[in-house]
Design an enzyme around this catalytic site. Sequence first.
Site, PDB file in Angstrom:
ATOM      1  CD1 TRP A  87     162.194  23.356  48.772  1.00  0.00           C
ATOM      2  CD2 TRP A  87     160.949  25.197  48.452  1.00  0.00           C
ATOM      3  NE1 TRP A  87     161.080  22.994  48.046  1.00  0.00           N
ATOM      4  CE2 TRP A  87     160.309  24.101  47.829  1.00  0.00           C
ATOM      5  CE3 TRP A  87     160.352  26.455  48.370  1.00  0.00           C
ATOM      6  CZ2 TRP A  87     159.097  24.232  47.143  1.00  0.00           C
ATOM      7  CZ3 TRP A  87     159.144  26.587  47.696  1.00  0.00           C
ATOM      8  CH2 TRP A  87     158.538  25.471  47.089  1.00  0.00           C
ATOM      9  CE  LYS A  89     168.486  17.872  54.187  1.00  0.00           C
ATOM     10  NZ  LYS A  89     168.664  18.954  53.203  1.00  0.00           N
ATOM     11  N   PRO A  90     169.204  21.904  56.396  1.00  0.00           N
ATOM     12  CG  PRO A  90     170.381  23.812  55.683  1.00  0.00           C
ATOM     13  CD  PRO A  90     170.552  22.504  56.431  1.00  0.00           C
ATOM     14  CB  ALA A  91     165.518  22.965  51.662  1.00  0.00           C
ATOM     15  CB  SER A  92     169.757  21.333  48.430  1.00  0.00           C
ATOM     16  OG  SER A  92     169.852  20.119  49.119  1.00  0.00           O
ATOM     17  N   GLY A 115     158.275  18.687  55.080  1.00  0.00           N
ATOM     18  CA  GLY A 115     158.562  18.532  53.654  1.00  0.00           C
ATOM     19  C   GLY A 115     157.453  17.781  52.969  1.00  0.00           C
ATOM     20  CB  SER A 116     157.347  16.134  49.697  1.00  0.00           C
ATOM     21  OG  SER A 116     158.408  15.223  49.842  1.00  0.00           O
ATOM     22  CD  GLU A 172     153.711  21.374  58.628  1.00  0.00           C
ATOM     23  OE1 GLU A 172     152.898  20.969  57.758  1.00  0.00           O
ATOM     24  OE2 GLU A 172     154.284  22.461  58.590  1.00  0.00           O
ATOM     25  CG  LEU A 173     154.338  14.787  56.150  1.00  0.00           C
ATOM     26  CD1 LEU A 173     153.962  13.319  56.011  1.00  0.00           C
ATOM     27  CD2 LEU A 173     155.818  14.982  55.876  1.00  0.00           C
ATOM     28  CB  CYS A 194     152.291  22.792  53.852  1.00  0.00           C
ATOM     29  SG  CYS A 194     152.658  23.569  55.418  1.00  0.00           S
ATOM     30  CD  GLU A 206     151.072  20.518  49.440  1.00  0.00           C
ATOM     31  OE1 GLU A 206     151.105  21.337  50.342  1.00  0.00           O
ATOM     32  OE2 GLU A 206     151.998  19.716  49.246  1.00  0.00           O
TER      33      GLU A 206
HETATM   34  P1  ADP Z   1     160.229  19.428  48.352  1.00  0.00           P
HETATM   35  O1  ADP Z   1     159.752  18.459  47.308  1.00  0.00           O
HETATM   36  O2  ADP Z   1     159.264  20.460  48.710  1.00  0.00           O
HETATM   37  O3  ADP Z   1     161.622  19.938  48.119  1.00  0.00           O
HETATM   38  P2  ADP Z   1     161.252  17.443  50.104  1.00  0.00           P
HETATM   39  O4  ADP Z   1     160.444  16.551  50.984  1.00  0.00           O
HETATM   40  O5  ADP Z   1     161.952  16.815  48.946  1.00  0.00           O
HETATM   41  O6  ADP Z   1     160.280  18.601  49.676  1.00  0.00           O
HETATM   42  O7  ADP Z   1     162.327  18.215  50.952  1.00  0.00           O
HETATM   43  C1  ADP Z   1     162.153  18.631  52.302  1.00  0.00           C
HETATM   44  C2  ADP Z   1     163.472  18.437  53.040  1.00  0.00           C
HETATM   45  O8  ADP Z   1     163.769  17.041  53.058  1.00  0.00           O
HETATM   46  C3  ADP Z   1     164.671  19.107  52.377  1.00  0.00           C
HETATM   47  O9  ADP Z   1     165.549  19.558  53.387  1.00  0.00           O
HETATM   48  C4  ADP Z   1     165.277  17.974  51.588  1.00  0.00           C
HETATM   49  O10 ADP Z   1     166.652  18.160  51.302  1.00  0.00           O
HETATM   50  C5  ADP Z   1     165.068  16.821  52.559  1.00  0.00           C
HETATM   51  N1  ADP Z   1     165.138  15.470  51.947  1.00  0.00           N
HETATM   52  C6  ADP Z   1     164.793  15.110  50.691  1.00  0.00           C
HETATM   53  N2  ADP Z   1     165.010  13.799  50.515  1.00  0.00           N
HETATM   54  C7  ADP Z   1     165.504  13.304  51.687  1.00  0.00           C
HETATM   55  C8  ADP Z   1     165.924  12.015  52.135  1.00  0.00           C
HETATM   56  N3  ADP Z   1     165.878  10.953  51.360  1.00  0.00           N
HETATM   57  N4  ADP Z   1     166.371  11.903  53.411  1.00  0.00           N
HETATM   58  C9  ADP Z   1     166.410  12.974  54.226  1.00  0.00           C
HETATM   59  N5  ADP Z   1     166.025  14.214  53.861  1.00  0.00           N
HETATM   60  C10 ADP Z   1     165.571  14.389  52.610  1.00  0.00           C
END
Ligand code: ADP
Length: 481
Positions: free
Chosen positions: A149, A173-176, A226-227, A248-249, A282, A382
Amino acid sequence: MLQTMNHMWINGEKVGLQNTIDVINPANGKVIDHVPNAGKSETKLAVDAASEAFKTWSKLPPKERSKFLLKWADHLLNNRDELALILTEEQGKPLSESKGEIEGSAEFIQWYAEEGKRIYGEVIPGSSEEQRITVLRQPVGVCGMITPWNFPGAMIARKVAPALATGCTVVLKPASQTPRIAIAMFEQLIATGIPSGVANIVTGNPKMIGEALFEDERVRKISFTGSTNIGKQLMKQAADQVKRISLELGGNAPAIVFPDADLDKAAEAIVGNKFENCGQMCNGINVIFAHEEIQADLTEKVISLVQELQVGDGKDPVQLGPLVNDDAVKNVERLVNDAKQKGAELLIGGERLKDGSYASGSYYAPTVLSNVTLNMDLTKEEIFGPVAPILPFKEEEEVLQFSKQNQCGLAAYFFTRDIGRVYRLAEQLDVGMVGVNGTQLSVPQAPFGGIKESGMGREGGHYGLEEFLEVKYISLTLENE
Ligand code: ADP
């Protein structure tokens, strides 16, 4: 005029669902919209479409694929202001940053539209008179992409553009938290007339969509930003089918200021980077190492710049918007409290903003802390918020130790005019990217990415194309006439 942003795109068609998730504006806590809460079955349909489309898309000459990408970039630029507003409303960042993100996205897409024409093979001398060896580079296949996001537009461009340029097809699949800008960008891509199924987007349950992508043998590559925790989990999921994955973490970037640096420029660059996107970046600076000789001067300059920062709704002319949600605010509060308890001195900020128009949003005051020490949690994690911790140091070796012991290895920045030090330090820092006397790292032609727990793979430059290409070699034995 852009359309409503509450549907997915599968096989070139809009797909809505009764079951939805709320999209919230972090500036005021209000629900903006609802997007489909899809799971495995919708993801499978998207992979079906991408798999079918791959058969023809991968065979198109690169210059034909390039035309769709260039049109996509044009559409984004022509709709820049509307797209920026969509981005700001769900993510929080100031409109000026959102506009920059849309422009930067278009730049990435344009760059890959051209670079996709330069995916060359190789001819290697054989081991006998009759042998001819040819190396081909071919698209991996259907790619699953999972984006975060914090840069919800740019991350799409950086993944989708190189994938499409190589001849791959995608399911994103974008972030929710930020699905609408993703849907809007895909709408612009579909509007180029790109063949159905080449680009699909599915919004909803991360775990379910993720599992559907990983379990499907037709998906040959996953690109994730993501994370670190989720990244590690996905890497394990990829192992089952030895699926290619790039990650990319998280990062924990130091900014190191030496006594010979131009302190005004260093302070400006540090504050610009640290407070961009409300500190949710990041490759953003996490800790500032100030040499003890200039610590007081640098701190004063940083403070005077931070005092100028206006915080508010990203739609207003401010430099900082809200954080992405309340959890993010709580995390920043935890880290600042921990630092204060362990002896850090609060120089400015240090609290949630909750009066007046801040009351219903997720705001945190721009903060500077001094007397920071390495036992404080904010030097190990972070921060992902508008907090600048300043630590004094004496010897180059101390900052190198920090870099060596750091589990993350995304970026480091340092400020000096000593050319010997530039190479000595840049070569030794344990990171994927080094910024010297400046903090700009994300440009289309350069390989963005980290080492250690910051991930694997690169986005940007010709390196970004490699992530979506397989190498195949053909050994031909000539028959004697
Ligand atoms: P943040 O903590 O910054 O939101 P996340 O790693 O949780 O970072 O999220 C990055 C992306 O990964 C988002 O699109 C999120 O919906 C997705 N995501 C989170 N959990 C999962 C999972 N178990 N499998 C696949 N995608 C995931």
